[in-house]
Design a protein around this motif. Structure first.
Motif, PDB file in Angstrom:
ATOM      1  N   SER A   1       0.830  -1.208   0.000  1.00 55.46           N
ATOM      2  CA  SER A   1       0.000   0.000   0.000  1.00 55.46           C
ATOM      3  C   SER A   1       0.860   1.253   0.000  1.00 55.46           C
ATOM      4  O   SER A   1       1.937   1.282   0.610  1.00 55.46           O
ATOM      5  N   ARG A   2       0.369   2.285  -0.656  1.00 57.90           N
ATOM      6  CA  ARG A   2       1.078   3.569  -0.724  1.00 57.90           C
ATOM      7  C   ARG A   2       0.680   4.453   0.465  1.00 57.90           C
ATOM      8  O   ARG A   2      -0.363   4.248   1.089  1.00 57.90           O
ATOM      9  N   PRO A   3       1.479   5.489   0.766  1.00 59.44           N
ATOM     10  CA  PRO A   3       1.150   6.398   1.870  1.00 59.44           C
ATOM     11  C   PRO A   3      -0.136   7.180   1.598  1.00 59.44           C
ATOM     12  O   PRO A   3      -0.484   7.454   0.447  1.00 59.44           O
ATOM     13  N   VAL A   4      -0.832   7.542   2.667  1.00 54.42           N
ATOM     14  CA  VAL A   4      -2.043   8.359   2.532  1.00 54.42           C
ATOM     15  C   VAL A   4      -1.686   9.727   1.970  1.00 54.42           C
ATOM     16  O   VAL A   4      -0.549  10.196   2.106  1.00 54.42           O
ATOM     17  N   ALA A   5      -2.681  10.365   1.341  1.00 54.96           N
ATOM     18  CA  ALA A   5      -2.475  11.689   0.745  1.00 54.96           C
ATOM     19  C   ALA A   5      -3.672  12.571   1.073  1.00 54.96           C
ATOM     20  O   ALA A   5      -4.503  12.863   0.199  1.00 54.96           O
TER      21      ALA A   5
END
Length: 485
Positions: free
Chosen positions: A400-404
């Motif tokens: 999963s990618r970091p929140v934005a």
């Protein structure tokens, strides 16, 4: 590109200045706790179905629906007729908790929607008009019945803003400013809620849910685990404010087994998930679990304030006045609520929510490859979350990618500019949430998809442009300006 709904109507444009004045007075006079008014600087004047029209004549598709309250959208004919009929009948609008024909009819309508195994043993308690009061009532009921104090609650949970409900809520941001973080008549033990995209165990999928269940069971049985047998467990079958995260059915069945074997009452919070929203009348039905109590509000009142708890009669140990309140007898809400409950059943709107929700979710999932800002698409029925991420951020152990959250806010702003109202939620406010009314048409669903897609694409282009600009600036030799010679 679709013409934004915000430009569809020119009527009332002379009132734009009045809207600005109203908003200015709101900012000056209302508390700093305002939430939706900050995200949506509009002044609604009229509304019908899924459409809101502001005092300036601009129109918006409402994909928030009063945070799930408006199952039938704004001013549905069934709701309006129930209001007119009740007012014209001369029925008392306020009689505390006295029996009335309207209350009796509402109770009939509500019990008709419940799973039979639960309804056959059910009692109902009418609470204050908000879901948070019903949560307080459910916790107090179980504390009274068991003689215990503690509560088991979950990461990502949202149960309300009063003391006990706030203590059971997972959000640190709303708890931190309150000394003690709320109070539940005893300590709250926080348990891991399965969240495949950001698994608390870093594995995701079915294995993550299995670990969450194992952790819960072993913690409760560990004589050195620090958990005294609690008064209840409270759980959402789909976390709403937590980011439209559905509980796996198997995991929820495990929570029922674990609590039953240890004589711990299970409370299911159906405030936002109830009345067909998730594709079943009650979200707990997907798993086949029969809880000891269900907390209900929002859509059960047909758009007017109403909250109840329904629970197994074995727990009905309250003395008279044990949980009371002045506004437990909202006759109008009972009339509109009964009409709404029956209409949802008669028109098969739960099934409709399942069908339209599956189509929306599949279409949004299909956009992930071309719009990498979309990290995850999830939900159940017409309770959908689109998690916005930094597509160039590092992958975690679940991929999963970091929140934005900043990008998510730009997506929300872009939607509003295109005439689409929707909410943010989830961790760091990075999840775009879709909660349209159950009566959403196919045409409206397509319009929601188109406007949301455009807003995400615009935010993606903006983010790319910003990064390219930063890279360009950082690559310049020290002391050299960007101006042409």
């Amino acid at each position: 590109m679709t013409v934004p709904a915000a430009t569809l109507s020119a009527s009332g444009s002379d009132n734009a200045g009045d809207a600005d004045s109203i908003l200015e007075r709101q900012r000056a006079r209302e508390s700093s706790a305002r939430t939706y008014a900050r995200s949506f600087p509009i002044v609604p004047a009229r509304a019908h179905g899924m459409t809101i029209e502001g005092t300036d004549g601009r129109r918006y598709l409402d994909c928030l629906s009063g945070a799930g309250t408006l199952a039938l959208g704004h001013n549905h004919p069934v709701v309006r007729e129930a209001l007119r009929r009740t007012i014209d009948s001369g029925a008392p609008l306020h009689v505390l908790d006295l029996a009335t024909p309207e209350k009796d009819d509402f109770t009939d309508a509500l019990f008709e929607t419940l799973p039979k195994e639960f309804a056959d043993r059910a009692r109902v308690h009418f609470c204050g008009p908000a879901g948070t009061d019903a949560v307080e009532a459910a916790l107090k009921l179980m504390q009274t019945a068991t003689g215990r104090r503690g509560v088991l609650a979950f990461t990502g949970a949202y149960h309300g803003m009063t003391a006990g409900a706030l203590a059971a809520t997972g959000s640190v941001a709303v708890k931190e400013p309150v000394p003690g973080g709320g109070a539940a008549g005893g300590e709250v033990t926080r348990l891991p809620y399965p969240y495949a995209y950001r698994c608390p165990f870093g594995v995701g999928g079915e294995r993550g849910a299995e670990l969450a269940a194992t952790y819960t069971e072993r913690l409760l049985d560990d004589p050195s685990g620090g958990v005294v047998r609690p008064a209840a467990m409270i759980v959402e079958a789909v976390q709403g404010e937590g980011g439209a995260v559905p509980a796996p059915d198997g995991w929820l069945r495990e929570m029922r087994r674990i609590t039953r074997e240890r004589d711990i009452p299970l409370i299911v919070d159906e405030v936002q998930t109830g009345v067909g929203r998730t594709g079943a009348y009650w979200a707990v039905e997907h798993s086949g679990v029969v809880p000891d109590a269900m907390v209900m509000s929002k859509a059960i009142g047909g758009g007017l304030p109403l909250a109840v708890i329904v629970y197994d009669r074995d727990y009905d140990g309250w003395l008279p006045g044990a949980h009371t309140g002045t506004f437990r007898g909202n006759t109008l809400a009972m009339a509109t609520g009964a009409a709404t409950l029956r209409y949802v059943t008669r028109e098969g709107l739960a099934e409709r929510a399942a069908t339209v929700g599956a189509r929306l979710t599949a279409r949004l999932e299909g956009l992930r490859s071309e719009l990498p800002l979309i990290g995850d698409v999830r939900g159940r029925g017409l309770m959908i979350g689109v998690e916005i991420v930094d597509p160039e951020g590092p992958l975690d152990s679940c991929g999963s990618r970091p929140v934005a959250p900043g990008t998510a806010a730009r997506v929300q702003e872009g939607c509003l500019a295109r005439g689409l109202i929707l909410e943010l939620g989830g961790r760091f406010g990075s999840t775009v949430r879709l909660l349209p009314p159950l009566v959403i048409t196919d045409e409206e669903a397509e319009s929601v998809l188109e406007r949301l897609t455009e807003a995400i694409a615009e935010a993606s282009a903006s983010a790319t442009s910003s990064k390219e600009s930063n890279v360009s600036k950082s690559s310049r030799p020290t002391g050299v300006s960007g101006r042409a010679a």
